[in-house]
Every structure is written in structure tokens, then in C-alpha cells.
Design a protein around this motif. Sequence first.
Motif, PDB file in Angstrom:
ATOM      1  N   CYS A   5       5.328   2.918  -0.375  1.00 31.92           N
ATOM      2  CA  CYS A   5       4.143   3.381   0.337  1.00 31.92           C
ATOM      3  C   CYS A   5       2.861   2.826  -0.273  1.00 31.92           C
ATOM      4  O   CYS A   5       2.734   2.711  -1.485  1.00 31.92           O
ATOM      5  CB  CYS A   5       4.104   4.907   0.330  1.00 31.92           C
ATOM      6  SG  CYS A   5       5.598   5.646   1.035  1.00 31.92           S
ATOM      7  N   ARG A   6       1.900   2.526   0.594  1.00 33.23           N
ATOM      8  CA  ARG A   6       0.648   1.915   0.164  1.00 33.23           C
ATOM      9  C   ARG A   6      -0.207   2.866  -0.678  1.00 33.23           C
ATOM     10  O   ARG A   6      -1.049   2.414  -1.444  1.00 33.23           O
ATOM     11  CB  ARG A   6      -0.151   1.476   1.403  1.00 33.23           C
ATOM     12  CG  ARG A   6       0.501   0.342   2.171  1.00 33.23           C
ATOM     13  CD  ARG A   6      -0.253   0.037   3.470  1.00 33.23           C
ATOM     14  NE  ARG A   6      -1.602  -0.447   3.227  1.00 33.23           N
ATOM     15  CZ  ARG A   6      -1.920  -1.704   2.941  1.00 33.23           C
ATOM     16  NH1 ARG A   6      -0.965  -2.620   2.848  1.00 33.23           N
ATOM     17  NH2 ARG A   6      -3.180  -2.065   2.759  1.00 33.23           N
ATOM     18  N   HIS A   7       0.015   4.165  -0.557  1.00 38.94           N
ATOM     19  CA  HIS A   7      -0.799   5.130  -1.287  1.00 38.94           C
ATOM     20  C   HIS A   7      -0.043   5.774  -2.440  1.00 38.94           C
ATOM     21  O   HIS A   7      -0.531   6.749  -3.016  1.00 38.94           O
ATOM     22  CB  HIS A   7      -1.276   6.222  -0.332  1.00 38.94           C
ATOM     23  CG  HIS A   7      -0.158   7.073   0.219  1.00 38.94           C
ATOM     24  ND1 HIS A   7       0.941   6.524   0.816  1.00 38.94           N
ATOM     25  CD2 HIS A   7       0.013   8.410   0.260  1.00 38.94           C
ATOM     26  CE1 HIS A   7       1.748   7.500   1.206  1.00 38.94           C
ATOM     27  NE2 HIS A   7       1.212   8.649   0.874  1.00 38.94           N
ATOM     28  N   CYS A   8       1.122   5.247  -2.809  1.00 40.69           N
ATOM     29  CA  CYS A   8       1.969   5.880  -3.824  1.00 40.69           C
ATOM     30  C   CYS A   8       1.256   5.962  -5.169  1.00 40.69           C
ATOM     31  O   CYS A   8       0.880   4.946  -5.754  1.00 40.69           O
ATOM     32  CB  CYS A   8       3.273   5.115  -3.978  1.00 40.69           C
ATOM     33  SG  CYS A   8       4.381   5.796  -5.230  1.00 40.69           S
ATOM     34  N   TYR A   9       1.091   7.174  -5.683  1.00 35.55           N
ATOM     35  CA  TYR A   9       0.390   7.335  -6.959  1.00 35.55           C
ATOM     36  C   TYR A   9       1.290   7.031  -8.143  1.00 35.55           C
ATOM     37  O   TYR A   9       0.798   6.825  -9.256  1.00 35.55           O
ATOM     38  CB  TYR A   9      -0.187   8.745  -7.083  1.00 35.55           C
ATOM     39  CG  TYR A   9       0.827   9.863  -6.939  1.00 35.55           C
ATOM     40  CD1 TYR A   9       1.654  10.225  -7.998  1.00 35.55           C
ATOM     41  CD2 TYR A   9       0.944  10.571  -5.744  1.00 35.55           C
ATOM     42  CE1 TYR A   9       2.579  11.242  -7.869  1.00 35.55           C
ATOM     43  CE2 TYR A   9       1.862  11.590  -5.607  1.00 35.55           C
ATOM     44  CZ  TYR A   9       2.683  11.929  -6.684  1.00 35.55           C
ATOM     45  OH  TYR A   9       3.612  12.939  -6.546  1.00 35.55           O
ATOM     46  N   SER A  10       2.629   7.028  -7.938  1.00 38.19           N
ATOM     47  CA  SER A  10       3.539   6.778  -9.056  1.00 38.19           C
ATOM     48  C   SER A  10       4.071   5.343  -9.090  1.00 38.19           C
ATOM     49  O   SER A  10       4.855   4.989  -9.962  1.00 38.19           O
ATOM     50  CB  SER A  10       4.720   7.750  -8.996  1.00 38.19           C
ATOM     51  OG  SER A  10       5.532   7.507  -7.871  1.00 38.19           O
ATOM     52  N   VAL A  11       3.646   4.518  -8.136  1.00 38.65           N
ATOM     53  CA  VAL A  11       4.108   3.125  -8.031  1.00 38.65           C
ATOM     54  C   VAL A  11       5.634   3.085  -8.131  1.00 38.65           C
ATOM     55  O   VAL A  11       6.217   2.419  -8.989  1.00 38.65           O
ATOM     56  CB  VAL A  11       3.452   2.222  -9.103  1.00 38.65           C
ATOM     57  CG1 VAL A  11       3.671   0.742  -8.749  1.00 38.65           C
ATOM     58  CG2 VAL A  11       1.967   2.497  -9.224  1.00 38.65           C
ATOM     59  N   SER A  12       6.270   3.814  -7.241  1.00 38.86           N
ATOM     60  CA  SER A  12       7.724   3.891  -7.224  1.00 38.86           C
ATOM     61  C   SER A  12       8.328   2.667  -6.561  1.00 38.86           C
ATOM     62  O   SER A  12       7.663   1.923  -5.840  1.00 38.86           O
ATOM     63  CB  SER A  12       8.167   5.159  -6.487  1.00 38.86           C
ATOM     64  OG  SER A  12       7.754   6.315  -7.172  1.00 38.86           O
ATOM     65  N   ALA A  13       9.629   2.459  -6.795  1.00 37.98           N
ATOM     66  CA  ALA A  13      10.368   1.349  -6.211  1.00 37.98           C
ATOM     67  C   ALA A  13      11.851   1.715  -6.193  1.00 37.98           C
ATOM     68  O   ALA A  13      12.283   2.664  -6.859  1.00 37.98           O
ATOM     69  CB  ALA A  13      10.144   0.062  -7.000  1.00 37.98           C
ATOM     70  N   ASP A  14      12.626   0.937  -5.445  1.00 40.46           N
ATOM     71  CA  ASP A  14      14.053   1.246  -5.276  1.00 40.46           C
ATOM     72  C   ASP A  14      14.869   0.635  -6.415  1.00 40.46           C
ATOM     73  O   ASP A  14      15.671  -0.285  -6.215  1.00 40.46           O
ATOM     74  CB  ASP A  14      14.534   0.737  -3.921  1.00 40.46           C
ATOM     75  CG  ASP A  14      15.869   1.359  -3.518  1.00 40.46           C
ATOM     76  OD1 ASP A  14      16.341   2.269  -4.236  1.00 40.46           O
ATOM     77  OD2 ASP A  14      16.439   0.933  -2.499  1.00 40.46           O
ATOM     78  N   ARG A  15      14.650   1.149  -7.607  1.00 40.69           N
ATOM     79  CA  ARG A  15      15.409   0.727  -8.785  1.00 40.69           C
ATOM     80  C   ARG A  15      15.324   1.817  -9.839  1.00 40.69           C
ATOM     81  O   ARG A  15      14.495   2.732  -9.749  1.00 40.69           O
ATOM     82  CB  ARG A  15      14.861  -0.582  -9.345  1.00 40.69           C
ATOM     83  CG  ARG A  15      13.434  -0.512  -9.894  1.00 40.69           C
ATOM     84  CD  ARG A  15      13.005  -1.850 -10.455  1.00 40.69           C
ATOM     85  NE  ARG A  15      11.644  -1.845 -10.988  1.00 40.69           N
ATOM     86  CZ  ARG A  15      11.315  -1.488 -12.222  1.00 40.69           C
ATOM     87  NH1 ARG A  15      12.265  -1.042 -13.062  1.00 40.69           N
ATOM     88  NH2 ARG A  15      10.069  -1.533 -12.653  1.00 40.69           N
ATOM     89  N   ASP A  16      16.177   1.737 -10.821  1.00 37.59           N
ATOM     90  CA  ASP A  16      16.138   2.697 -11.920  1.00 37.59           C
ATOM     91  C   ASP A  16      15.013   2.355 -12.884  1.00 37.59           C
ATOM     92  O   ASP A  16      14.722   1.172 -13.131  1.00 37.59           O
ATOM     93  CB  ASP A  16      17.475   2.700 -12.668  1.00 37.59           C
ATOM     94  CG  ASP A  16      18.608   3.286 -11.835  1.00 37.59           C
ATOM     95  OD1 ASP A  16      18.327   4.167 -11.002  1.00 37.59           O
ATOM     96  OD2 ASP A  16      19.764   2.852 -12.005  1.00 37.59           O
ATOM     97  N   PHE A  17      14.386   3.378 -13.437  1.00 45.58           N
ATOM     98  CA  PHE A  17      13.332   3.192 -14.428  1.00 45.58           C
ATOM     99  C   PHE A  17      13.785   3.810 -15.756  1.00 45.58           C
ATOM    100  O   PHE A  17      14.389   4.891 -15.769  1.00 45.58           O
ATOM    101  CB  PHE A  17      12.035   3.853 -13.959  1.00 45.58           C
ATOM    102  CG  PHE A  17      11.388   3.164 -12.792  1.00 45.58           C
ATOM    103  CD1 PHE A  17      10.433   2.175 -12.988  1.00 45.58           C
ATOM    104  CD2 PHE A  17      11.742   3.483 -11.483  1.00 45.58           C
ATOM    105  CE1 PHE A  17       9.826   1.535 -11.909  1.00 45.58           C
ATOM    106  CE2 PHE A  17      11.153   2.842 -10.402  1.00 45.58           C
ATOM    107  CZ  PHE A  17      10.194   1.863 -10.620  1.00 45.58           C
ATOM    108  N   PRO A  18      13.492   3.165 -16.856  1.00 46.70           N
ATOM    109  CA  PRO A  18      13.950   3.674 -18.157  1.00 46.70           C
ATOM    110  C   PRO A  18      13.173   4.900 -18.599  1.00 46.70           C
ATOM    111  O   PRO A  18      12.025   5.113 -18.191  1.00 46.70           O
ATOM    112  CB  PRO A  18      13.693   2.497 -19.101  1.00 46.70           C
ATOM    113  CG  PRO A  18      12.546   1.754 -18.480  1.00 46.70           C
ATOM    114  CD  PRO A  18      12.755   1.884 -16.990  1.00 46.70           C
TER     115      PRO A  18
END
Length: 402
Positions: free
Chosen positions: A40-53
Motif C-alpha cells: 500500500c502507498r500509505h503503509c506506515y510500516s513499509v511492509s512486504a511479502d517476505r519474512d523480516f528478521p
Amino acid sequence: MFRLSHYMRQLVSPTPLRPRRHPVKPVVIWNLTRRCNLRCRHCYSVSADRDFPGELTHEQAMEVLEDLGKFDIPALILSGGEPLDRHDLFQIAARAREMGVYLALSSNGTRIVGEQADRVAEIGFDYVGISLDGIGKTNDWFRGQDGAFDQGLAGVRACKNRGIKVGLRFTLTEDNAHQLRDLLALADAEGVDKFYLSHLVYAGRGDKHRGADASWRRSRHAMDLLIDRAWIAAAEDMPLDIVTGNNDADAVYFLRWAAENFSADKVEHLRAHLASWGGNASGVGVANIDPQGRVHPDTYWSDYTIGSVKERKFSELWSGDDPMLAQLRRRPRPLKGRCGACAHQDVCGGNTRIRALQLTGDPWAEDPACYMSDAEIGVEGGDRLTVTPFRGKSHDPLHRFL
């Protein structure tokens, strides 16, 4: 969060003012994971479709949950990323349900299908909020995936079919403001329980795209639409609870509308209720735990960390002597510019501090998204807001403004 429908009902059927609970226990918004299938263009967490450490383990998450229960928080909102992408979401939710806390799910709706929808119903969430930022292709563009609108709407219908209280959430920008009326019509057509309009906050990708923030004129027009709809609902006892978020000037705008349409005694009663609410609740009535266990004054304060639940309990961090929390809890806050001179600080609380920080480098500067004129807020001078943008990123630590 400004509960427009609730305060509209105060004009129709006034109720006594309730004393505020002290100390205020926060509604906790818990970002369980940063993983998300949308972009999403307004995502405050800068999420993506992958695992984060570094995200909390199951054991750590359950320890946090027990502490939240003992701290007696009034509500827990499980969010993300997309919370349904967290492997133990339902275990966490089931335990929260056992503890008796008000439990909400904040989702993009695309995962609420079939067995997943059945599990959401079995848990007994008090509320599920599903984000739609336009109709059809507008939403798909906004959320970075074709078909996201149809999938999200299917999630809404899956909740309604299972008797789950569900609401639509919409972030207002210049790119989708023209579809607000259509989304309200969709909410009515689908029989959803709540409509939540969020103003854009300059955090994460929302900061990158802050040039698309709704103009003051569009923000005021959006409030006109919502006020009209909330008035009809209150006067005719119709469903659909309307709330707004991330621009507490909405309460001031509504108060001025009430002054133009109701007697002085009703307006005085309304203002007393609004002042008791107090506007922006960052660091007071709202708290955030991010996927890695860091605690923030709210979900948009990702650059300021109070501490980590991996090292100290949330209850200890929130009840400690953090200097930024102390400043956020001051009434009035140490505001500057128009916000500092505003006659409605008791109602607005200084609005959203992160926008001020992102544009000026100072969290106590005036909020650039306040769409009220100087005359409307009791500030002598012109009718326009002037903000000198902060050039570049600040290298000074945030605590220099404490």
C-alpha cells in the motif's frame, strides 16, 4: 480516533459527562508481523511479502500478552503488515479472548476467506476493520495488487455472513477523495457496522507519498459528507458508526458545525465531552508494539522507541519515566506556531505530531494538515497556514525537543 457518530448523538440525546479514568490505560495496537501480501502507498510500516528478521517469537508474544492482560488494557488491536500472515495469530487471539480484553483485528481482508474466516468467527473478535481505499481499480492501484478490491470486499462479506462486526477503513488522499461518497454508499449496501476515515500520516511509505495528501479543501468537504451522514443516522436512529482518525482538527470542525446548527447549551455540553476526550492520544490512550517488540507512542512514531518488550515488560515501559511520554501527556502540550496559539487545544490535543516532525524536524511545531483557518481557531492573522518545510533529514536526536 474521533468518534463522530458518538458525539453527534450527544446533540440528539445528551448523556452526563463521565469522569476520566486516571491513569489512562492505553489501547494497544500490536503490529504482529511486517509481512503483508499487499504494498500500500500509505503503509506506515513499509511492509512486504517476505519474512523480516527479529520479530517476536511465539513464546515472547505470549509473555507480552500475559503482561498486557495484567496491566488491564481496555482494548487490543492485532495488526500488521497483514496479521493473518502471522503463523500464531489465532493462538494469540484465542488467549486474548480468554482474558476478556476487547479484541479487534485490523486486516486488508484478502485473507479472510474459507477456513480463515471461520477461525476469525470462532475466536469471537469484537470487531474486524478491513481497509478499502477506493472502488475497484482505484483501490487496487492504491494497494499495489490487481484484484485487491474484490478480495477485500469478499472478506467484508465473509465477516457479515458469520455475524462478525465489521467496518470499512479508508485513507483520504487527493487520488481517492472523489470516491468517498461511493464508499459510504458501499458501506450502506453491505450493511457494515462502522466507517473509519483516516487522514494521511507522513510515516513509512505514507511519508514518501505525502505530496498526495488531501488538500485542506478536500478534507473539509470529506468532513461535510461524514457530518451529513452521521446527522441522518443520529436523527433517524440508523446504523453505521462513523469515526475519523489522524487529524483531530475534525473535532474542532464538527464543534463549529454544531455551533451553527444548535443552541448554545447543547454546544457547551458537546464541547465538555470533546474536552474530556482531549483529542490526540499518542502516548496517552494509545500505544504501539511493533513486530520486533519495540514500544512506541503510537504506530506512526517508529523512529522513537520507549524500549523493547524483549528486555522489559510493556507495563513497566509505559509506566516508567520516558521523557517523550511525559511531554505527550502534558496538558497543554508544549506546542508551537498555530497549534500553540490555537484556542481549541483542549479539544484537539495538538493534532498529529509526526506530520509536524516530518516537515519541520520539530515534533512540537504546528501540524501542517490542520485545515482550519486562523480565524476559526482564534489565531490572529491571515486565513492560511504557512509551514516552512524542513530541508532534508534531521541528524539531531529526537530528544532535543523534550
